[in-house]
Design a protein around this motif. Structure first.
Motif, short mmCIF file in Angstrom:
data_model
loop_
_atom_site.label_atom_id
_atom_site.label_comp_id
_atom_site.label_asym_id
_atom_site.label_seq_id
_atom_site.Cartn_x
_atom_site.Cartn_y
_atom_site.Cartn_z
N LEU A 111 0.83 -1.22 0.00
CA LEU A 111 0.00 0.00 0.00
C LEU A 111 0.86 1.27 0.00
N SER A 112 2.00 1.19 -0.67
CA SER A 112 2.96 2.30 -0.70
C SER A 112 2.42 3.53 -1.42
N ARG A 113 1.45 3.34 -2.33
CA ARG A 113 0.88 4.48 -3.06
C ARG A 113 -0.58 4.72 -2.68
N LEU A 114 -0.98 4.25 -1.53
CA LEU A 114 -2.39 4.38 -1.13
C LEU A 114 -2.80 5.84 -1.04
N ASP A 115 -1.98 6.69 -0.44
CA ASP A 115 -2.33 8.11 -0.33
C ASP A 115 -2.47 8.76 -1.70
N PHE A 116 -1.58 8.40 -2.61
CA PHE A 116 -1.66 8.89 -4.00
C PHE A 116 -2.97 8.44 -4.63
N LYS A 117 -3.31 7.18 -4.43
CA LYS A 117 -4.55 6.62 -4.98
C LYS A 117 -5.78 7.34 -4.44
N ILE A 118 -5.85 7.56 -3.15
CA ILE A 118 -7.00 8.21 -2.55
C ILE A 118 -7.09 9.67 -2.99
N SER A 119 -5.95 10.32 -3.17
CA SER A 119 -5.95 11.70 -3.70
C SER A 119 -6.53 11.74 -5.11
N PHE A 120 -6.15 10.74 -5.91
CA PHE A 120 -6.71 10.64 -7.27
C PHE A 120 -8.22 10.40 -7.20
N ASP A 121 -8.65 9.48 -6.33
CA ASP A 121 -10.08 9.20 -6.17
C ASP A 121 -10.85 10.49 -5.88
N ASN A 122 -10.36 11.26 -4.95
CA ASN A 122 -11.06 12.49 -4.55
C ASN A 122 -11.09 13.51 -5.67
N LYS A 123 -10.00 13.61 -6.42
CA LYS A 123 -9.93 14.59 -7.51
C LYS A 123 -10.85 14.19 -8.66
N ILE A 124 -10.88 12.91 -8.99
CA ILE A 124 -11.74 12.50 -10.11
C ILE A 124 -13.22 12.60 -9.72
N GLU A 125 -13.51 12.39 -8.45
CA GLU A 125 -14.89 12.59 -7.97
C GLU A 125 -15.32 14.04 -8.16
N GLU A 126 -14.45 14.95 -7.80
CA GLU A 126 -14.72 16.38 -7.99
C GLU A 126 -14.95 16.69 -9.47
N PHE A 127 -14.12 16.10 -10.34
CA PHE A 127 -14.23 16.29 -11.78
C PHE A 127 -15.55 15.73 -12.31
N MET A 128 -15.90 14.53 -11.88
CA MET A 128 -17.16 13.90 -12.29
C MET A 128 -18.36 14.77 -11.91
N ASP A 129 -18.35 15.25 -10.69
CA ASP A 129 -19.47 16.06 -10.20
C ASP A 129 -19.58 17.37 -10.96
N GLN A 130 -18.43 17.93 -11.31
CA GLN A 130 -18.43 19.18 -12.08
C GLN A 130 -19.05 18.97 -13.46
N VAL A 146 -11.97 -3.08 -5.41
CA VAL A 146 -13.25 -3.78 -5.37
C VAL A 146 -14.26 -2.97 -4.56
N VAL A 147 -15.52 -3.30 -4.73
CA VAL A 147 -16.58 -2.68 -3.95
C VAL A 147 -16.81 -3.45 -2.65
N GLU A 148 -16.83 -4.79 -2.76
CA GLU A 148 -17.16 -5.62 -1.60
C GLU A 148 -16.46 -6.97 -1.68
N LYS A 165 -9.75 1.78 2.92
CA LYS A 165 -9.88 3.14 2.37
C LYS A 165 -10.33 3.11 0.90
N GLU A 166 -9.80 2.17 0.15
CA GLU A 166 -10.17 2.07 -1.27
C GLU A 166 -11.63 1.66 -1.42
N ARG A 167 -12.02 0.67 -0.64
CA ARG A 167 -13.41 0.20 -0.70
C ARG A 167 -14.38 1.27 -0.18
N GLU A 168 -13.94 2.01 0.79
CA GLU A 168 -14.78 3.09 1.34
C GLU A 168 -15.11 4.11 0.25
N HIS A 172 -18.67 4.99 -1.41
CA HIS A 172 -19.07 6.39 -1.31
C HIS A 172 -19.55 6.93 -2.66
N ILE A 173 -18.80 6.63 -3.73
CA ILE A 173 -19.17 7.17 -5.04
C ILE A 173 -20.48 6.56 -5.53
N LEU A 174 -20.73 5.31 -5.17
CA LEU A 174 -22.00 4.68 -5.56
C LEU A 174 -23.17 5.31 -4.81
#
Length: 241
Positions: A111-130, A146-148, A165-168, A172-174
């Motif tokens: 999970l060495s890039r987990l923070d990078f991954k979650i940052s990407f998740d949050n940014k693309i969510e913002e982009f999608m919503d826009q 995965v979802v579950e 964190k990834e599944r959360e 969340h996006i669903l």
């Protein structure tokens, strides 16, 4: 309209194997991990409109979208240097919706890039919503999560794609009104879109087409195609627009 999304694990390799031809009869083709800035001649001659966004680093990441409908606009990246240098997203604006092609980062071994991954998740969510403020959104690609529990053949929360964190974020996006088209059509089916080359018992459903709920009643089918050539299988979305 039929949309296929596929992590090809190298555009040159998949073309050389002849596997790419099996998905060129659809209306839109979204490819992830193309690993190349070069376009094969058969794609250039295909008649598709092509939007390609390769990574800055050669032989790494990159996305490409092919559409029969001419896009009204093309958006390359998320306007964030650290993500865009890796060629993570390309978006085409079609008449009825935005179509996002996304290759989400892998959380990395340990999970060495987990923070990078979650940052990407949050940014693309913002982009999608826009984008969604203007018209509906469809996002397809390799989400690398995965979802579950039933979406993986094995379970280790220290494994990339399975961490809490990834599944959360996936859940969340669903909950925000994006429909997992595969699960909408197949509510009880257990199937995987990725299988490890090295460890055949390792498999996950990490490739998705998410459809903003305004288009929910337009979803006609969504399935994982049995097409070989990569460690991922293509996912096909059929939507009436």
């Amino acid at each position: 309209m039929k949309i296929v999304s596929w992590n090809v694990n190298g555009l040159k390799a998949i073309t050389r194997k002849g596997a790419l031809e099996s998905v060129l009869n659809y209306d839109a083709i979204l490819l992830q991990e193309i690993r190349s800035s070069d376009l094969p001649l058969d794609l250039l001659m295909s008649g598709f409109n092509i939007a390609s966004f390769p990574a800055k680093k050669k032989g790494y990441s990159g996305v490409m979208t092919l559409t029969r409908e001419k896009p009204k606009s093309i958006i390359k990246g998320l306007n964030v240097k650290e993500f865009d240098e890796e060629g993570r997203t390309v978006t085409v604006e079609l008449e009825k919706f935005y179509l996002i092609n996304a290759y989400f980062p892998r959380a990395g071994d340990g999970l060495s890039r987990l923070d990078f991954k979650i940052s990407f998740d949050n940014k693309i969510e913002e982009f999608m919503d826009q984008l969604r403020r203007t018209k509906p959104v469809i996002i397809c690609g390799d989400f690398n999560a995965v979802v579950e529990r039933r979406d993986s053949s094995f379970w280790d929360e220290n494994e990339p794609g399975l961490s809490p964190k990834e599944r959360e974020w996936m859940n969340h996006i669903l909950k925000k009104g994006y429909i997992d088209a595969y699960r909408f059509i197949n509510p009880t089916k257990i199937e995987y879109s990725w299988r490890s080359y090295r460890f055949k018992w390792k498999a996950m459903r990490i490739d998705y087409c998410l459809v903003s709920e305004e288009l929910k009643d337009k979803i006609r089918d969504c399935k994982i195609l049995n097409v070989s050539g990569s460690d991922h299988y293509p996912i096909l979305l059929e939507i009436e627009v």
